[in-house]
Design a protein around this motif. Structure first.
Motif, PDB file in Angstrom:
ATOM      1  N   ILE A 105       0.855  -1.190   0.000  1.00  0.00           N
ATOM      2  CA  ILE A 105       0.000   0.000   0.000  1.00  0.00           C
ATOM      3  C   ILE A 105       0.884   1.230   0.000  1.00  0.00           C
ATOM      4  CG2 ILE A 105      -1.899  -1.117   1.259  1.00  0.00           C
ATOM      5  CD1 ILE A 105      -0.951   0.455   3.769  1.00  0.00           C
ATOM      6  N   ASN A 107       1.405   4.272   2.014  1.00  0.00           N
ATOM      7  CA  ASN A 107       1.017   4.820   3.315  1.00  0.00           C
ATOM      8  C   ASN A 107       1.514   6.245   3.520  1.00  0.00           C
ATOM      9  OD1 ASN A 107       3.717   4.351   3.673  1.00  0.00           O
ATOM     10  ND2 ASN A 107       3.520   3.191   5.576  1.00  0.00           N
ATOM     11  N   THR A 113      -4.723   4.651  -1.525  1.00  0.00           N
ATOM     12  CA  THR A 113      -5.152   3.277  -1.301  1.00  0.00           C
ATOM     13  C   THR A 113      -6.472   3.247  -0.545  1.00  0.00           C
ATOM     14  OG1 THR A 113      -2.823   2.640  -1.157  1.00  0.00           O
ATOM     15  CG2 THR A 113      -4.450   1.022  -0.420  1.00  0.00           C
ATOM     16  N   ARG A 118      -6.051  -1.036   2.899  1.00  0.00           N
ATOM     17  CA  ARG A 118      -5.272  -0.495   4.012  1.00  0.00           C
ATOM     18  C   ARG A 118      -5.441  -1.359   5.257  1.00  0.00           C
ATOM     19  NH1 ARG A 118      -7.930   4.725   4.739  1.00  0.00           N
ATOM     20  NH2 ARG A 118      -6.816   4.641   6.733  1.00  0.00           N
ATOM     21  N   ARG A 122      -2.736  -3.311   7.787  1.00  0.00           N
ATOM     22  CA  ARG A 122      -2.886  -2.284   8.819  1.00  0.00           C
ATOM     23  C   ARG A 122      -1.557  -1.943   9.487  1.00  0.00           C
ATOM     24  NH1 ARG A 122      -6.650   1.703   9.230  1.00  0.00           N
ATOM     25  NH2 ARG A 122      -8.226   1.266  10.810  1.00  0.00           N
ATOM     26  N   ASP A 125      -0.242   0.665   7.422  1.00  0.00           N
ATOM     27  CA  ASP A 125      -1.134   1.823   7.411  1.00  0.00           C
ATOM     28  C   ASP A 125      -0.932   2.701   8.646  1.00  0.00           C
ATOM     29  OD1 ASP A 125      -3.322   3.326   6.269  1.00  0.00           O
ATOM     30  OD2 ASP A 125      -4.647   2.416   7.748  1.00  0.00           O
ATOM     31  N   ASN A 128       1.571   5.673   9.085  1.00  0.00           N
ATOM     32  CA  ASN A 128       1.232   7.020   8.635  1.00  0.00           C
ATOM     33  C   ASN A 128       0.856   7.868   9.844  1.00  0.00           C
ATOM     34  OD1 ASN A 128      -1.183   8.972   7.896  1.00  0.00           O
ATOM     35  ND2 ASN A 128       0.060   8.764   6.053  1.00  0.00           N
TER      36      ASN A 128
END
Length: 435
Positions: A105, A107, A113, A118, A122, A125, A128
């Motif tokens: 992904i 991030n 995305t 996401r 996770r 994710d 971020n």
């Protein structure tokens, strides 16, 4: 050398430090290499200069990929060009774990995305800053609420999540095989909260998992959520419970900025101003909605659209983002709620709406065994099949009441997120079973 967190670098200007974290960004500008490093406390620009940084770490920087974990030995110095006001001059570099490419992904803040992918990734994710801030705020919400309960004389309890003792309809329960016997994932700690109020603790609360086997596909429903449930004894009526909730939210909104100012700023979140929360009956709410073309039969509850419309009306009329809706019809409420003495067709119950979305439901509970049993029978239930529940009221039960929140929904609404799944690390809905 001990590790220094990025947030503490200004305390070590012109001193050699060791920092560790994930590579958020890497830029190679000929004779200068920029590494933006991120740890749990923030991010920071580090710089390697050809001819100044030793050759081995300078060349090793070329092997870095985004989200690799690295260790940097360097010296933080003031820098007018850096948005941080300082930067770290690299003296040594070690790649602890090199991230594969491409990442599953994006991030970064520019990432597009979708939420489903996401959530599948996770752990990437949450690196971020904005996504991570959601859960740091959520953690502070738990801290503040927990401290408030403790200050108000509540005892924390942990009730079973597999149970044969329930008070709700079995239609929305998850059935599990318990060594060949049927058990159910708990829809609510309702019985257990009442059990230990009556058990002498007087005031109890629990923050734990709650399960609902509802095939709801909305931006605000989940099949597993974190409940914030409490019960309090020796009340006068359900208004005491509402008073407590109002005080709890005032405390939360007053203290959250100090606890999570950085995260709230990162998210651009503005908390509501607290006022006295208006309290209106469900019939009064229906009367307000009727001129807008929204009508309901006497014994119907408000739907999601009606709650949203009511939230707008309350904001205009009372300048409040919160409203208690009270006196729900007995016909649509559980048998264990106390009927109003003046009007037995309604119960001493309430919902709390925040910006037009229900975040809490509560009531005064029926504490008299004979009335409790009669109301169960009136609802078509057999008191003898709930003997353990009924026995609670036979040996001295005070007037009591309580409520249940969804921690996920509180976070969702306070931060004005688009989807409740944004407020849950690993959500469960009718389709999602992993990670």
């Amino acid at each position: 050398m001990e590790r220094t967190l990025i947030r503490d670098l200004k305390q070590h200007l012109n001193q050699e430090v060791k920092i560790q974290g994930w590579v958020q960004e890497f830029r190679n500008v000929s004779k200068i290499k920029f590494i933006i490093l991120r740890d749990r406390s923030g991010d920071m620009q580090t710089v390697a200069f050809k001819g100044e940084t030793p050759e081995e770490p300078f060349n090793l920087a070329n092997e870095i990929t985004r989200e690799s974990v690295v260790e940097i030995i360097g010296v933080p110095v003031e820098s007018k060009e850096s948005r941080w006001g300082i930067e770290v001059k690299v003296k040594d570099l070690k790649i602890i774990s090199k991230a594969q490419t491409p990442l599953p992904i994006d991030n970064s803040d520019k990432g597009l995305t979708g939420i489903e992918k996401r959530i599948d990734n996770r752990f990437l994710d949450t690196r971020n800053a904005k996504v991570g801030s959601i859960f740091k705020v959520r953690s502070k919400i738990v801290k503040i609420i927990t401290n408030f309960f403790d200050d108000q004389g509540f005892t924390n309890i942990n009730s079973p999540k597999m149970t044969a003792l329930g008070v709700e309809s079995g239609a929305d329960c998850f059935r599990v095989d318990y060594f060949g016997k049927p058990m159910f994932l708990a829809q609510s700690p309702q019985v257990y909260k009442q059990m230990f109020v009556i058990g002498g603790f007087e005031r109890v609360y629990e923050i734990g998992a709650v399960f609902r086997a509802e095939k709801s596909h909305t931006t605000r429903h989940l099949t597993e959520f974190t409940g914030v449930d409490f019960e309090m004894g020796f009340i006068n009526n359900h208004h005491d419970v509402m008073d407590f909730i109002e005080a709890m939210f005032n405390d939360l909104i007053a203290k959250l900025p100090a606890e999570a100012q950085k995260e709230l700023t990162t998210l651009g979140a503005t908390l509501p101003s607290m006022v006295k929360i208006p309290r209106i009956s469900v019939q009064a709410a229906k009367d307000l909605l009727k001129p807008l073309g929204k009508s309901y039969p006497d014994e119907d509850d408000l739907d999601a659209e009606g709650e949203r419309m009511l939230g707008e009306l309350i904001k205009e009329k009372y300048n409040s983002e919160f409203v208690f809706i009270t006196e729900f019809p007995w016909a649509i409420k559980p048998f264990y709620q106390t009927k109003d003495e003046k009007n037995p067709k309604v119960t001493k119950s309430f919902d709390l709406l925040y910006n037009g979305v229900e975040i809490c439901s509560g009531s005064q509970r029926e504490h008299r065994y004979e009335v409790w049993a009669a109301q169960a029978t009136e609802k078509g239930l057999d008191p003898e099949l709930m003997k353990e529940y009924g026995d609670l009221f036979k040996y001295g039960a005070p007037l009591h009441g309580g409520a249940g929140f969804g921690l996920d929904r509180i976070t969702h609404r306070l931060l004005k997120l688009d989807n409740i799944r944004e407020a849950v690390l690993l959500p469960r809905d009718p389709e999602r079973m992993k990670p």
